[in-house]
Design a protein around this motif. Structure first.
Motif, PDB file in Angstrom:
ATOM      1  N   HIS A 142       0.820  -1.217   0.000  1.00  0.00           N
ATOM      2  CA  HIS A 142       0.000   0.000   0.000  1.00  0.00           C
ATOM      3  C   HIS A 142       0.848   1.260   0.000  1.00  0.00           C
ATOM      4  O   HIS A 142       0.471   2.271  -0.572  1.00  0.00           O
ATOM      5  N   VAL A 145       1.736   2.016  -3.754  1.00  0.00           N
ATOM      6  CA  VAL A 145       0.770   2.079  -4.856  1.00  0.00           C
ATOM      7  C   VAL A 145       0.619   3.497  -5.400  1.00  0.00           C
ATOM      8  O   VAL A 145       0.600   3.720  -6.610  1.00  0.00           O
ATOM      9  N   GLN A 146       0.572   4.449  -4.476  1.00  0.00           N
ATOM     10  CA  GLN A 146       0.334   5.820  -4.913  1.00  0.00           C
ATOM     11  C   GLN A 146       1.468   6.314  -5.820  1.00  0.00           C
ATOM     12  O   GLN A 146       1.213   6.866  -6.884  1.00  0.00           O
ATOM     13  N   ASN A 149       1.738   4.999  -9.362  1.00  0.00           N
ATOM     14  CA  ASN A 149       0.843   5.591 -10.357  1.00  0.00           C
ATOM     15  C   ASN A 149       1.506   6.657 -11.209  1.00  0.00           C
ATOM     16  O   ASN A 149       0.893   7.178 -12.145  1.00  0.00           O
ATOM     17  N   SER A 212       1.958  19.604  -5.974  1.00  0.00           N
ATOM     18  CA  SER A 212       0.737  18.923  -5.545  1.00  0.00           C
ATOM     19  C   SER A 212      -0.274  18.850  -6.698  1.00  0.00           C
ATOM     20  O   SER A 212      -1.291  18.179  -6.576  1.00  0.00           O
ATOM     21  N   TYR A 213       0.012  19.520  -7.811  1.00  0.00           N
ATOM     22  CA  TYR A 213      -0.889  19.440  -8.969  1.00  0.00           C
ATOM     23  C   TYR A 213      -0.566  18.268  -9.879  1.00  0.00           C
ATOM     24  O   TYR A 213      -0.826  18.312 -11.074  1.00  0.00           O
ATOM     25  N   LYS A 216      -1.865  12.573 -11.404  1.00  0.00           N
ATOM     26  CA  LYS A 216      -2.136  11.201 -10.949  1.00  0.00           C
ATOM     27  C   LYS A 216      -2.129  11.102  -9.425  1.00  0.00           C
ATOM     28  O   LYS A 216      -2.047  10.010  -8.875  1.00  0.00           O
ATOM     29  N   HIS A 217      -2.200  12.217  -8.748  1.00  0.00           N
ATOM     30  CA  HIS A 217      -2.254  12.240  -7.281  1.00  0.00           C
ATOM     31  C   HIS A 217      -1.106  11.495  -6.616  1.00  0.00           C
ATOM     32  O   HIS A 217      -1.286  10.858  -5.578  1.00  0.00           O
ATOM     33  N   ILE A 225       8.918  14.580   1.761  1.00  0.00           N
ATOM     34  CA  ILE A 225       9.018  14.634   3.222  1.00  0.00           C
ATOM     35  C   ILE A 225       9.273  13.224   3.767  1.00  0.00           C
ATOM     36  O   ILE A 225      10.077  13.028   4.675  1.00  0.00           O
ATOM     37  N   ASP A 226       8.618  12.221   3.186  1.00  0.00           N
ATOM     38  CA  ASP A 226       8.859  10.836   3.624  1.00  0.00           C
ATOM     39  C   ASP A 226      10.327  10.447   3.428  1.00  0.00           C
ATOM     40  O   ASP A 226      10.922   9.785   4.279  1.00  0.00           O
TER      41      ASP A 226
END
Ligand code: SF4
Ligand code: SF4
Ligand code: SF4
Ligand code: SF4
Ligand code: FES
Lengths: 319, 316
Positions: A142, A145-146, A149, A212-213, A216-217, A225-226
Motif C-alpha cells: 500500500h 501504490v500511490q 501511479n 501537488s498538482y 495522478k495524485h 518529506i517521507d
C-alpha cells in the motif's frame, strides 16, 4: 459546437531563432479536450503543429503542456475549463524545459535524473534464495501504490520553482520515484538510494507544494518529506545542512517552544563553520542595521514543559 | 488501479467557515517570526485590529506551529503541538485561531484537518495533552487575517473605512505558498487563480498588478541550504513583478517578506535591480485606514517602503 481559438506557441529549433504564435480557429464542442482540439487543428488546418501524445486518456504521460498558464495533461483538460471570455485557449510547451518543436520539448534532463535512481529493484539476495516469488504484504505494498501511479509526465518537474533556477535539483518526480524503491521491502539498496538522492539535492525542495498538482495524485511533495524522514532515521549524510536544520528546529522548539532564528542559523550552518557564517553575515548586518535581528537568547514560552512532554512522548530525534 | 488509495479531488472550502459567527473576539497566533525579526508585523496587526474594532487575544503560551520543517523529522509532532495550541484557545472560550503568516496558516490548518478527520490522530494528541491536563475538543477553525478581512469585515466595509486611499499605487500581491497550497488544506480560494489580496489592494485604493510570480515560492525554506538558489527565486519573481509595473509588493507572510526584502539585493546581479519594497498585509491596510505611518515600523525594512509612499504623495 463552439468556435474556439487556439493561440499556439510555434518554434522549430531546426530553423527558428525565436518563437512566434499562430492562431487557429476550430469549430468543436466546448467540452473537447485541449489535446483533441490540437488534433483537430493539426488534421484540418495545419499539419505541422507538433505535440506529443499517445493514450489520450491520462495514462501514457506524453501530453503535458501549459494551457492558459496552467501546466497539466492536455488530454485531461477540457477546453471549457480553461478558455477565457473570448473563447481563446493559449497553448505553450511545459516550462522548465528547452523547446524542440512547438509543444515538444527536450526531456533529457528529466530522464537523466530518473535514470540516476537506478529505477529498478535491486534485491537483497539472489532469486535462487527464494523458493517462490518475493512476497510483499498488502500493508507494505500500500505504501507504494500511490507513487507507482506516476506516469512520468513531468508536470511536477515543469511546475517546480527550484528546478527553474537550479537544474541540478533532482526535482519532484525523481524523489518520489526514489521513495518507491526506498520503501520497497524487497530492495537491498535503501541507504545507498537515500545517499544518492541526498546528493541530488533532496534537501533543496522548498516545500512549496507546486507539485501537488500532479495529475495522478502521486503528491510528490509528501513523498519528499517521507524520504527526508527516512534519511534522518537511517542517519544518512547527517552533517549536511538539510538534516541539521530540521533537527535544530526541533531542538529550539524543545528548548523555548519557539523557533529561535539565531540558534537555527548556527545549528544549520555549523557553529564553527566560520566561512559559512560569514556568508550569512552580510544579510545579518543589513538586518542588524535596521534593528531587525532576532534575539540571541529566546525566553521560553509559558508552560514550555508541556512542549517538552509532547516531544519526549513522541520520541522525536533532536539535534 | 487502486481505488481506495487515491485521494479524491477535495471540494473547495471543505471545513472552511465563511462569514463566521458575529464574534469580534478572536484567538490570535502571531507565530515566531512576528515575535522575532518582524516585530513590525505584530505591531501593525494590533494597530489594525484596533481600527477594525476587533479583539485579537494573543495565545501567549502557544508554541511554534512546526513550520514545514518539523515534518521532516517526525510526522506527529507538529500535529500534537498545534492540538495543544487549539486546546488553549478553546479553554479561553474562543473558536477562531487567526494567523498572520502564510506558513503558519497552511501548517496549522493541515494539522487541524488531520485531527478532525482522524479519530486515531485526535486520540493520540489527546492522550499526550492529557498528561498535562489539556484536551482538544475539535472546535477550532484556523484562518488568516486576510480571510478575516474579507469574510468578517467585508470588502465594502473595508472600503468605507479607508481614509487614505493609495492613489493607484501599483502593488504586486505575493501570496506565499502555504496560504493557497495544497488546496485540499487551505481551500479558501483557488490556488491557481487567487484574488483575495488583489481585492484588498483594490479596496484600499491601490492597483493590483497581475504577474505569474504571485503564487510562486519565495525560496525562504532553502535559504540556509543554498542561498544563491533562494536568491534566484526571489529575483525571478520580483523581475516579473517589476516588468508588469509593480512599485511595491504586498504579502500576508513574514517569511516571504524576509526573503523578498532581504534577497533582492543579492539577486540583482542575475535578475537586474528591482528594489521593490515589501509591505506586510496589515501595514498597508492600517496605513490606508489612517494609522500613522511612523507607527507601522516601515523604517525596519531593508528596502525602505516610505519612498513609494512619498512618490505617490501619500506621506510627506
Ligand atoms: S509525479 Fe505526477 S506530475 Fe510528476 S511525473 Fe509523476 S505523474 Fe507526472
Ligand atoms: S514542493 Fe519541492 S519539489 Fe515540489 S515543486 Fe515545490 S520545491 Fe519543487
Ligand atoms: S510558520 Fe514559522 S513563524 Fe509561523 S509559527 Fe511556524 S515556525 Fe513560527
Ligand atoms: S512563499 Fe516562501 S515563505 Fe511563503 S510559504 Fe512559500 S516558501 Fe514559505
Ligand atoms: S496523451 Fe497520454 S497522458 Fe495525455
Amino acid at each position: 459546437m463552439a468556435k474556439i481559438t487556439l493561440d499556439i506557441f510555434r518554434f522549430d529549433e531546426a530553423v527558428d531563432t525565436v518563437p512566434h504564435r499562430d492562431k487557429v480557429v476550430v469549430d468543436i464542442p466546448e467540452t473537447t479536450t485541449v489535446l483533441d482540439a490540437l488534433e483537430h487543428a493539426k488534421a484540418e488546418v495545419d499539419g505541422s503543429i507538433s505535440f506529443r501524445r499517445s493514450c489520450r486518456s491520462a495514462i501514457c504521460g506524453s501530453c503535458s503542456m501549459n494551457v492558459n498558464g496552467i501546466t497539466g495533461l492536455a488530454c485531461k483538460t477540457p477546453c471549457n475549463t480553461v478558455m477565457d471570455e473570448t473563447g481563446t485557449v493559449k497553448i505553450d510547451p511545459m516550462p522548465n524545459f528547452q523547446p524542440m518543436k512547438d509543444m515538444v520539448v527536450h526531456m533529457d534532463p528529466f530522464w537523466d535524473k530518473y535514470t540516476r535512481l537506478k529505477p529498478y529493484l535491486q534485491p537483497k539476495d539472489a532469486d535462487s534464495a527464494h523458493a517462490t516469488e518475493r512476497r510483499v504484504s498488502p500493508d507494505d505494498m500500500h505504501k507504494l501504490v500511490q507513487v507507482a501511479n506516476c506516469i512520468m509526465c513531468a508536470t511536477c518537474y515543469a511546475l517546480c520553482p527550484v528546478v527553474s533556477v537550479d537544474p541540478a535539483f533532482a526535482g519532484p518526480a525523481a524523489i518520489a520515484y526514489a521513495y518507491r524503491f526506498i520503501e520497497d521491502v524487497r530492495d537491498g539498496e535503501r541507504k545507498e538510494r537515500i545517499a544518492q538522492i541526498s546528493e541530488d539535492y533532496l534537501w533543496l525542495c522548498a516545500h512549496c507544494y507546486a507539485c501537488s498538482y500532479c495529475p495522478k495524485h502521486v503528491d510528490p511533495n509528501d513523498r519528499i518529506i517521507d524520504v527526508k524522514r527516512a534519511a534522518i532515521s537511517e542517519r544518512v549524510m547527517m552533517n549536511e545542512r538539510g538534516p541539521r536544520h530540521a533537527l535544530t528546529v526541533v531542538k529550539t522548539i524543545k528548548q523555548t517552544g519557539m523557533l529561535a532564528e539565531t540558534e537555527l542559523i548556527q545549528g544549520t550552518v555549523g557553529r564553527f563553520n566560520i566561512i559559512g557564517l560569514l556568508k550569512v553575515a552580510p544579510l545579518g548586518l543589513r538586518m542588524a542595521s535596521k534593528g531587525k535581528l532576532p534575539p540571541i537568547f529566546m525566553k521560553p514560552i509559558p508552560k514550555v514543559d508541556e512542549v517538552r512532554t509532547i516531544i519526549d512522548s513522541l520520541e522525536v530525534p533532536v539535534a | 488501479m487502486s481505488t481506495t488509495l487515491l485521494p479524491e479531488e477535495q471540494p473547495l472550502s471543505s471545513h472552511v467557515r465563511t462569514r463566521s459567527s458575529q464574534t469580534k473576539r478572536y484567538g490570535f497566533f502571531p507565530g515566531c517570526v512576528a515575535k522575532e525579526s518582524c516585530k513590525e508585523l505584530f505591531n501593525s496587526t494590533m494597530l489594525l485590529a484596533d481600527k477594525l474594532g476587533i479583539e485579537l487575544i494573543e495565545l501567549t503560551a502557544a508554541s511554534c506551529c512546526g513550520a514545514s520543517v518539523v515534518n521532516d523529522v517526525n510526522r506527529d509532532v507538529a500535529r500534537v503541538l498545534n492540538a495543544r495550541t487549539y486546546a488553549q484557545a478553546e479553554a479561553l472560550g474562543l473558536d477562531d485561531v487567526i494567523t498572520i503568516c502564510s506558513t503558519c496558516t497552511g501548517h496549522m490548518r493541515a494539522a487541524n484537518k488531520e485531527l478532525l478527520e482522524s479519530e486515531e490522530h485526535m486520540a493520540q494528541a489527546n492522550s499526550i495533552l492529557g498528561k498535562f491536563g489539556a484536551k482538544y475538543e475539535g472546535h477550532i477553525v484556523v484562518r488568516h487575517l486576510l480571510w478575516l478581512l474579507i469574510d468578517d469585515i467585508g470588502l465594502d466595509k473595508l472600503k468605507s473605512m479607508v481614509v487614505r486611499p493609495l492613489n493607484g499605487l501599483k502593488v504586486a500581491p505575493f501570496y506565499g505558498c502555504h496560504i493557497i497550497r495544497p488546496e485540499a488544506v487551505n481551500g479558501w480560494e483557488s490556488a491557481r487563480n487567487p484574488h483575495s489580496l488583489e481585492d484588498v489592494i483594490e479596496a484600499i485604493g491601490g492597483e493590483a498588478v497581475d504577474y505569474a510570480g504571485k503564487t510562486r515560492c519565495c525560496g525562504f525554506h532553502i535559504q540556509l541550504e543554498k542561498d544563491n538558489v533562494a536568491a534566484d527565486m526571489v529575483g525571478q519573481n520580483m523581475r516579473m513583478a517589476q516588468d508588469h509595473g509593480a512599485e511595491a509588493v504586498l504579502t500576508p507572510c513574514p517569511l516571504c517578506h524576509l526573503a523578498l526584502d532581504g534577497y533582492q539585493q543579492d539577486a540583482a546581479a542575475r535578475w537586474g535591480r528591482t528594489d521593490l519594497p515589501t509591505f506586510h498585509l496589515p501595514q498597508l491596510v492600517a496605513f490606508a485606514l489612517g494609522v500613522p505611518a511612523e507607527t507601522l515600523g516601515l523604517n525596519k525594512h531593508l528596502i525602505d517602503p516610505r519612498k513609494v509612499l512619498v512618490d505617490r504623495d501619500l506621506i510627506a
